[in-house]
Design a protein around this motif. Sequence first.
Motif, PDB file in Angstrom:
ATOM      1  N   SER A 267       3.393   7.768  -5.446  1.00 38.62           N
ATOM      2  CA  SER A 267       2.284   6.811  -5.470  1.00 38.62           C
ATOM      3  C   SER A 267       1.664   6.668  -4.085  1.00 38.62           C
ATOM      4  CB  SER A 267       2.804   5.460  -5.960  1.00 38.62           C
ATOM      5  OG  SER A 267       3.909   5.056  -5.180  1.00 38.62           O
TER       6      SER A 267
ATOM      7  N   LYS B 135      -2.063   7.880  -2.561  1.00 40.79           N
ATOM      8  CA  LYS B 135      -2.942   6.861  -1.976  1.00 40.79           C
ATOM      9  C   LYS B 135      -3.318   7.211  -0.535  1.00 40.79           C
ATOM     10  CE  LYS B 135      -1.463   2.672  -2.451  1.00 40.79           C
ATOM     11  NZ  LYS B 135      -2.773   2.059  -2.193  1.00 40.79           N
TER      12      LYS B 135
ATOM     13  N   GLN C 290      -2.355   6.328 -14.240  1.00 39.62           N
ATOM     14  CA  GLN C 290      -0.985   5.801 -14.113  1.00 39.62           C
ATOM     15  C   GLN C 290      -0.993   4.275 -14.158  1.00 39.62           C
ATOM     16  OE1 GLN C 290       0.379   7.428 -10.407  1.00 39.62           O
ATOM     17  NE2 GLN C 290       0.846   9.430 -11.278  1.00 39.62           N
ATOM     18  N   ASN C 291      -1.991   3.678 -13.498  1.00 37.35           N
ATOM     19  CA  ASN C 291      -2.065   2.212 -13.454  1.00 37.35           C
ATOM     20  C   ASN C 291      -2.258   1.627 -14.845  1.00 37.35           C
ATOM     21  OD1 ASN C 291      -1.807   2.361 -10.738  1.00 37.35           O
ATOM     22  ND2 ASN C 291      -3.964   2.038 -10.278  1.00 37.35           N
TER      23      ASN C 291
ATOM     24  N   ALA D  93       0.920   1.808 -16.741  1.00 36.30           N
ATOM     25  CA  ALA D  93       1.948   0.870 -16.261  1.00 36.30           C
ATOM     26  C   ALA D  93       1.768  -0.530 -16.853  1.00 36.30           C
ATOM     27  CB  ALA D  93       1.923   0.795 -14.735  1.00 36.30           C
TER      28      ALA D  93
ATOM     29  N   GLN E  20      -5.166  -0.788   5.014  1.00 39.93           N
ATOM     30  CA  GLN E  20      -3.909  -1.216   4.382  1.00 39.93           C
ATOM     31  C   GLN E  20      -3.072   0.011   4.008  1.00 39.93           C
ATOM     32  OE1 GLN E  20      -2.400  -3.988   3.990  1.00 39.93           O
ATOM     33  NE2 GLN E  20      -1.130  -3.950   2.172  1.00 39.93           N
TER      34      GLN E  20
ATOM     35  N   ARG F  38      -5.524  -8.017   9.573  1.00 42.63           N
ATOM     36  CA  ARG F  38      -6.032  -7.885   8.204  1.00 42.63           C
ATOM     37  C   ARG F  38      -7.444  -8.470   8.041  1.00 42.63           C
ATOM     38  NH1 ARG F  38      -3.744 -10.350   2.702  1.00 42.63           N
ATOM     39  NH2 ARG F  38      -1.721 -10.080   3.687  1.00 42.63           N
TER      40      ARG F  38
ATOM     41  N   VAL G 261       4.979  -7.886  -9.808  1.00 48.85           N
ATOM     42  CA  VAL G 261       4.668  -6.837 -10.798  1.00 48.85           C
ATOM     43  C   VAL G 261       3.832  -7.438 -11.925  1.00 48.85           C
ATOM     44  CG1 VAL G 261       5.667  -5.256 -12.491  1.00 48.85           C
ATOM     45  CG2 VAL G 261       6.776  -5.569 -10.271  1.00 48.85           C
TER      46      VAL G 261
ATOM     47  N   MET H 242       4.999  -2.726  -5.414  1.00 46.03           N
ATOM     48  CA  MET H 242       4.958  -2.470  -3.968  1.00 46.03           C
ATOM     49  C   MET H 242       5.374  -3.667  -3.119  1.00 46.03           C
ATOM     50  SD  MET H 242       4.128   0.607  -2.983  1.00 46.03           S
ATOM     51  CE  MET H 242       3.083   0.692  -1.555  1.00 46.03           C
TER      52      MET H 242
ATOM     53  N   VAL I  61      10.957   4.359  -2.793  1.00 44.70           N
ATOM     54  CA  VAL I  61       9.610   4.623  -3.333  1.00 44.70           C
ATOM     55  C   VAL I  61       9.708   5.583  -4.518  1.00 44.70           C
ATOM     56  CG1 VAL I  61       7.365   5.661  -2.828  1.00 44.70           C
ATOM     57  CG2 VAL I  61       8.392   4.085  -1.197  1.00 44.70           C
TER      58      VAL I  61
ATOM     59  N   MET J 235      11.035   3.772  -7.486  1.00 47.57           N
ATOM     60  CA  MET J 235       9.963   2.904  -8.000  1.00 47.57           C
ATOM     61  C   MET J 235       8.982   3.714  -8.860  1.00 47.57           C
ATOM     62  SD  MET J 235       7.070   0.956  -5.700  1.00 47.57           S
ATOM     63  CE  MET J 235       6.200   2.454  -5.217  1.00 47.57           C
TER      64      MET J 235
ATOM     65  N   PHE K  87       6.319   2.027 -12.602  1.00 46.13           N
ATOM     66  CA  PHE K  87       5.434   0.982 -12.081  1.00 46.13           C
ATOM     67  C   PHE K  87       4.097   1.622 -11.716  1.00 46.13           C
ATOM     68  CE2 PHE K  87       9.675  -0.755 -11.127  1.00 46.13           C
ATOM     69  CZ  PHE K  87       9.544  -2.022 -11.679  1.00 46.13           C
ATOM     70  N   GLY K  88       3.061   0.794 -11.594  1.00 43.56           N
ATOM     71  CA  GLY K  88       1.744   1.314 -11.218  1.00 43.56           C
ATOM     72  C   GLY K  88       1.613   1.465  -9.711  1.00 43.56           C
ATOM     73  N   ASN K  89       0.381   1.710  -9.273  1.00 49.96           N
ATOM     74  CA  ASN K  89       0.123   1.935  -7.849  1.00 49.96           C
ATOM     75  C   ASN K  89      -0.648   0.756  -7.265  1.00 49.96           C
ATOM     76  OD1 ASN K  89       0.981   4.851  -8.050  1.00 49.96           O
ATOM     77  ND2 ASN K  89      -0.720   4.797  -9.499  1.00 49.96           N
ATOM     78  N   CYS K  90      -0.378   0.469  -6.014  1.00 50.81           N
ATOM     79  CA  CYS K  90      -1.041  -0.662  -5.353  1.00 50.81           C
ATOM     80  C   CYS K  90      -2.515  -0.327  -5.122  1.00 50.81           C
ATOM     81  CB  CYS K  90      -0.360  -0.929  -4.014  1.00 50.81           C
ATOM     82  SG  CYS K  90      -1.150  -2.198  -3.040  1.00 50.81           S
TER      83      CYS K  90
ATOM     84  N   SER L 298       1.528  -9.416   2.016  1.00 51.42           N
ATOM     85  CA  SER L 298       1.304  -8.012   1.652  1.00 51.42           C
ATOM     86  C   SER L 298       1.331  -7.107   2.882  1.00 51.42           C
ATOM     87  CB  SER L 298      -0.011  -7.855   0.897  1.00 51.42           C
ATOM     88  OG  SER L 298      -1.061  -8.321   1.700  1.00 51.42           O
TER      89      SER L 298
ATOM     90  N   ILE M 296       3.603  -4.327   2.543  1.00 53.88           N
ATOM     91  CA  ILE M 296       3.136  -3.114   1.848  1.00 53.88           C
ATOM     92  C   ILE M 296       2.540  -2.140   2.864  1.00 53.88           C
ATOM     93  CG2 ILE M 296       1.565  -2.212   0.085  1.00 53.88           C
ATOM     94  CD1 ILE M 296       1.852  -4.847  -1.399  1.00 53.88           C
TER      95      ILE M 296
ATOM     96  N   LEU N 239       5.349  -0.539   4.571  1.00 56.29           N
ATOM     97  CA  LEU N 239       6.012   0.448   3.705  1.00 56.29           C
ATOM     98  C   LEU N 239       5.184   1.742   3.663  1.00 56.29           C
ATOM     99  CD1 LEU N 239       8.335   1.014   1.619  1.00 56.29           C
ATOM    100  CD2 LEU N 239       6.748   0.266  -0.145  1.00 56.29           C
TER     101      LEU N 239
END
Lengths: 273, 250
Positions: free
Chosen positions: A34, A38, A109-110, A113, A210, A220, B166, B175, B203, B206, B211-214, B230, B233, B236
């Motif tokens: 994932s 990204k 994929q999202n 999920a 990010q 941020r 989640v 994430m 990761v 996961m 699970f989906g993606n951020c 966050s 994240i 990570l």
Amino acid sequence: MQIDAIFLHIGVVLIKKSEMNALCKTLCDFWDSSIGKKLIVAVTGVMLVGFLIAHMAGNLLIFQGRESLNDYAYFLHHFLHGMGIWLFRVGLIVAFVLHIVATVSLTRQNRAARSEKYAHEATSRASLSSRYMIWSGLTVIAFVIFHLLHFTVRIDPDLASMKDPMDPSRHDAYGMVIAGFQNPVVVLFYIISISFLCSHLSHGIASIFQTLGFNSKKTRDPFHKLGLVISVVLWLGFLSIPFLALFDLIGDGEKDAPVPMEASVNTELLFRC
Amino acid sequence: MNLTLKVWRQEGPSESGHIKTHEAEGIPEEASFLEMLDIVNERIIIDGGEPILFDHDCREGICGSCSLTINGVPHSKDTGITTCQVHMRRYRDGDTIWIEPFRARAFPILKDLVVDRSAFDRIIASGGYISVRTGAAPDANATPVEFEDATDSFNSAACIGCGACVAACKNASAMLFVGAKANHLNLLPQGAPEKDQRTLAMVRTMDGEGFGNCTNQYECEAVCPKEISSDVIAKLNRDYAAASAREAVD
């Protein structure tokens, strides 16, 4: 000796092959993960945003007049003996395709999920732009195809055949842009598409920081604001041209009848005096 | 107060579920949300029905057992608390409340509002540990830790693994959870030797759990009962990129 050499050669090939396999495996793992995918979206996003800023800056030369824009267009098509623009194009196409393939795959994929949706859905802080990234992105693809056919491939023979009145050997990019934005429907399509593009960027640019891991509690907010500022500047910069061209606020009204070469030379002489 | 509850009822993991309306009458304002469900369940049992199943344990906001998506928001719209700390004084007489399970493919529904969150356990098992020699506990300050790192690590360690991140994420991404759990150890000298291995393993697990993606919408951060930022994240993402690069070179 010869047999030894052959075995040595085979050994070298085998080592190289195993190294290649290890590298391929790492790349495949990266693409399949994932975060890896990204990161690819973020890096290609940086390239595409960089292109957009440069493209807008180049476009704004139209406000300096015909000579500036046509000089710039000539330079783009001829630097590095005409190879330069193709290097850029290949880089951009690779970035564009990777960006699309990765985001479409991530979106699929999202959706999988969260196979069952909430009966009562609520949103706490996700922006509207962030929730429709895939749709704004797909609109941009349609726009890019139209825009390339409009001004790069020039399927309209009237636009393709325009010659610079000061140098008839080269294409009149300036006249083409002014003439290309005389149709209100085309201008409306540009306004809608660029608005979707900038909506996409308002979330996308902040997301780059990010995903690449530059965000912290101190950075941020500034990065988020930077994304918004770049999006608004690009929106204003890109749309100023079709909007002003449609209402005859740029150009010298010669799009139907190109100005004779002498006239423009005379004008230039007048200015020099 | 009298309330109308729209509750997700599902017989079992392979059954299809539906929203069922339950009337909750005469609920005292001072009751907690879970106590309100207890009252409703007692009445259902007296009437000979199947009570609404939901997860709970400590009921003081520290164990991470309770879940529930209340009116579309995990742990309700109140910030920084778990469902067990939500009180009925937050609602008005006559309100309709939607109560659904935490929804994610990686959290299959077992029954009604109870979901299987063992995917989180498998992520922890893949890297949420440090390898140390056994023996007496070391002296308190024998290993110096930067103040900033200690604070960030401690804030990450506050994660109770409830899964609200989640449930709130539009993509059911884990994430925030994985970021918190990896960051908690990655920031400390004790976790440093296994940092790359931990990041890659957690990761990958996961991803394997579905699970989906951020997509950087920060819905997770908004609902986290421990208010984990966050930024974990972003950290990570950075650690994963560095670990992948080092893995490719090796």
